[in-house]
Design a protein around this motif. Structure first.
Motif: not given
Length: 189
Positions: A74-78, A117-126, A139-148
């Motif tokens: 998912y590009d939205e989870l970068i 802005q990051a929440q607005q792109r990522a949360i709909p996927v979650i 399981v979600l492969g992610t990054h520290g900042n977007i995970m937080t």
């Protein structure tokens, strides 16, 4: 019906200027990715999602092979783009911008992405995953900042201090009832 979302922060990946999307794991990171898979050896995994960045995918790939299921990108989870990484701004300036972005969700360095802005792109996927995979282990492969940032959406206690203490990799199990976060447990030690 409870759904578990396992957030897996990527393993060690040497920083390469201009290669945010394509940089992969180090040797140590690849070893850690195999350890991530071993942590899930007694957990039935139903679905694996990931940021489309190479280091996040490589961190969950051994698990995908173990579970014999694909990694859905998912590009939205970068990772959140932080303006300054591309211009080599001093680390203390970037760190202060990250800290401030959790205090003021609309703050970002010029050209960067705010927490909101990051929440607005990522949360709909979650939310979509929580609905489609209800009762399953995701399981979600992610990054520290977007995970937080994702965790912060469900509980504002997760912010800068939480981000700052995470390791690479790191694993947190988030238990949801519907789309309400009920519990968070760290699995990486």
């Amino acid at each position: 019906m409870r759904t578990n979302l396992y957030m897996v922060r990527h393993a060690e990946s040497p920083f390469e200027f201009g290669k945010e999307k394509s940089r992969g794991l180090s040797e140590e990171g690849m070893t850690a990715a195999r350890r991530v898979a071993s942590i899930f050896s007694t957990i039935e995994v139903h679905y694996i999602a990931s940021s489309s960045y190479t280091r996040a995918i490589q961190t969950v790939q051994p698990l995908a092979e173990q579970a014999n299921i694909p990694v859905i990108e998912y590009d939205e989870l970068i990772e959140r783009p932080i303006k300054g990484l591309d211009t080599k701004a001093p680390w203390d300036v970037l760190l202060e911008a990250i800290r401030r972005s959790f205090e003021d969700k609309d703050y970002a360095l010029e050209g960067g992405e705010s927490t909101r802005q990051a929440q607005q792109r990522a949360i709909p996927v979650i939310e979509k995953l929580l609905e489609e995979q209800k009762g399953n282990n995701i399981v979600l492969g992610t990054h520290g900042n977007i995970m937080t940032i994702i965790m912060n959406y469900y509980n504002e206690a997760y912010g800068f201090e939480f981000w700052e203490q995470m390791s690479m990799p790191d694993i947190y199990k988030l238990t949801f009832d519907g789309n309400k976060l009920e519990n968070v447990e760290r699995l990486w030690a």
